[in-house]
Write a protein that holds these residues in place. Structure first.
Motif, mmCIF file in Angstrom:
data_model
loop_
_atom_site.group_PDB
_atom_site.id
_atom_site.type_symbol
_atom_site.label_atom_id
_atom_site.label_comp_id
_atom_site.label_asym_id
_atom_site.label_seq_id
_atom_site.Cartn_x
_atom_site.Cartn_y
_atom_site.Cartn_z
ATOM 1 N N PHE A 299 0.856 -1.181 0.000
ATOM 2 C CA PHE A 299 0.000 0.000 0.000
ATOM 3 C C PHE A 299 0.892 1.230 0.000
ATOM 4 O O PHE A 299 1.880 1.278 0.744
ATOM 5 C CB PHE A 299 -0.905 0.029 1.238
ATOM 6 N N TYR A 300 0.548 2.199 -0.822
ATOM 7 C CA TYR A 300 1.301 3.451 -0.870
ATOM 8 C C TYR A 300 0.462 4.510 -0.198
ATOM 9 O O TYR A 300 -0.653 4.803 -0.644
ATOM 10 C CB TYR A 300 1.611 3.818 -2.318
ATOM 11 N N ALA A 301 0.968 5.071 0.872
ATOM 12 C CA ALA A 301 0.128 5.928 1.709
ATOM 13 C C ALA A 301 0.873 7.137 2.260
ATOM 14 O O ALA A 301 2.096 7.235 2.157
ATOM 15 C CB ALA A 301 -0.423 5.111 2.868
ATOM 16 N N THR A 302 0.094 8.047 2.841
ATOM 17 C CA THR A 302 0.670 9.154 3.612
ATOM 18 C C THR A 302 -0.101 9.261 4.914
ATOM 19 O O THR A 302 -1.282 8.920 4.965
ATOM 20 C CB THR A 302 0.539 10.497 2.864
ATOM 21 N N LYS B 91 -7.955 -2.188 2.474
ATOM 22 C CA LYS B 91 -7.440 -0.831 2.377
ATOM 23 C C LYS B 91 -8.114 0.090 3.392
ATOM 24 O O LYS B 91 -7.433 0.832 4.106
ATOM 25 C CB LYS B 91 -7.683 -0.315 0.950
ATOM 26 N N THR C 24 -9.650 -0.725 6.162
ATOM 27 C CA THR C 24 -9.235 -1.104 7.518
ATOM 28 C C THR C 24 -7.890 -0.493 7.866
ATOM 29 O O THR C 24 -7.709 0.101 8.921
ATOM 30 C CB THR C 24 -9.113 -2.645 7.642
ATOM 31 N N ILE C 25 -6.944 -0.640 6.947
ATOM 32 C CA ILE C 25 -5.603 -0.111 7.185
ATOM 33 C C ILE C 25 -5.649 1.401 7.398
ATOM 34 O O ILE C 25 -5.002 1.933 8.307
ATOM 35 C CB ILE C 25 -4.683 -0.388 5.977
ATOM 36 N N GLU C 26 -6.425 2.067 6.568
ATOM 37 C CA GLU C 26 -6.524 3.530 6.703
ATOM 38 C C GLU C 26 -7.000 3.903 8.097
ATOM 39 O O GLU C 26 -6.483 4.826 8.711
ATOM 40 C CB GLU C 26 -7.476 4.092 5.639
ATOM 41 N N PHE D 261 -4.240 2.629 10.968
ATOM 42 C CA PHE D 261 -2.976 3.370 10.971
ATOM 43 C C PHE D 261 -3.157 4.874 10.837
ATOM 44 O O PHE D 261 -2.195 5.618 10.815
ATOM 45 C CB PHE D 261 -2.070 2.874 9.839
ATOM 46 N N ASN D 262 -4.415 5.305 10.680
ATOM 47 C CA ASN D 262 -4.710 6.720 10.480
ATOM 48 C C ASN D 262 -3.917 7.316 9.322
ATOM 49 O O ASN D 262 -3.140 8.252 9.475
ATOM 50 C CB ASN D 262 -4.439 7.510 11.767
ATOM 51 N N MET D 263 -4.118 6.703 8.155
ATOM 52 C CA MET D 263 -3.430 7.234 6.982
ATOM 53 C C MET D 263 -4.318 7.191 5.759
ATOM 54 O O MET D 263 -5.376 6.575 5.756
ATOM 55 C CB MET D 263 -2.140 6.465 6.736
ATOM 56 N N LYS D 264 -3.845 7.876 4.740
ATOM 57 C CA LYS D 264 -4.574 7.917 3.475
ATOM 58 C C LYS D 264 -3.802 7.066 2.481
ATOM 59 O O LYS D 264 -2.635 7.327 2.201
ATOM 60 C CB LYS D 264 -4.620 9.373 2.998
ATOM 61 N N ILE D 265 -4.459 6.024 1.972
ATOM 62 C CA ILE D 265 -3.795 5.162 0.995
ATOM 63 C C ILE D 265 -4.138 5.636 -0.403
ATOM 64 O O ILE D 265 -5.310 5.748 -0.771
ATOM 65 C CB ILE D 265 -4.220 3.693 1.184
#
Lengths: 148, 148
Positions: free
Chosen positions: A139-142, B121, B123-125, B128-132
């Motif tokens: 996954f590519y994220a910020t 995707k 769930t991960i966002e 981890f509190n991120m934007k994929i």
DNA sequence: GTTTGTGCAAATGCTTTGCAATTTG
DNA sequence: CAAATTGCAAAGCATTTGCACAAAC
């Protein structure tokens, strides 16, 4: 190493692999295996080379590349292309299977594991009638900014 | 092109992207965009170079690499590392999002799409509190033999 | 007219290869 | 001692870079 006894299991696996495939058990190969298993990092060839040199173990880059092939074939090591041009390697035992999140702004790499990947894998195997040996998911994220 | 009118939408998107980012609208850039959108294959730089040459369009490899960067930034093209050393590119519109299965014995590449990836995707966002922004998923497989 | 983009050729840097010397089985 | 492996240096090859010329704006 922090945990010598469990590394012996790995060594034994590697020995079995080498014997089954008619490869020789050279000290270089075991030294490289040990180096990779001594860290949780994702190393590239050059880092391994330097780390071994610092441990006073001289090994050529050619041997590093050759040994990597064996370690990957034996499934003791996994290979990654995170986006920079170099190939990274990491141990694949004692860490569980996991996938990676690449923070595109900082270059940081996080790990996660999600059982639904296994489910997708099984579906694909059925639908396409194939055997899946491996996968890679990135996954590519910020990071989201914190609200004030 | 088979479907000229829909390609105009792509061209318009590219134009908008170039304007918004202060890049020039050169004929080379549009020619490269068109070449990639004229096929469903995963092309590497050299294939694009040769295909364009066959169409009597000379463009330098340097320009190909530069333009690829813009096409990826504008999300009109996606980039893949299938395992051989070259980078492959494919159009990313009209094809839907899809992922790839790499047949390790033949080198064949199949495509699939599974909604559970989107779920992972999300769930991960959250966790981890991120934007994929993107992902890549590859399965490495071999076909099952048919039983007699 | 300025500034950005293009093409060429040279440079870069990871990886592979050829070969003599060494080591394993 | 035969065959595989190592290390070294050279070669390969995809990609990047520097720079003069051309094109966009």
């Amino acid at each position: 190493m922090a945990c010598t006894s469990s590394f012996n299991i790995i060594k034994a696996r590697f020995t079995a692999f080498l014997e089954e495939n008619g490869h020789r058990k050279t000290p270089e190969r075991y030294a490289i295996l040990e180096e990779i298993y001594s860290t949780n990092e994702h190393l590239d060839i050059d880092s391994i080379f330097v780390k071994m040199e610092n441990n006073n173990y001289r090994v050529s880059r050619a041997t590093l590349y050759n040994t990597m092939e064996l370690l990957i074939e034996s499934r003791l090591v996994r290979m990654h292309q995170f986006g920079d041009k170099v190939t990274h390697y990491e141990k694949s035992f004692f860490d569980g299977k996991h996938d990676h999140i690449i923070l595109t702004d900082t270059g940081e790499i996080l790990e996660f594991s999600d059982p639904r990947i296994q489910e997708i894998k099984e579906t694909i195997e059925d639908v396409f009638n194939m055997k899946i040996d491996d996968h890679s998911l990135y996954f590519y994220a910020t990071r989201k900014k914190k609200l004030k």
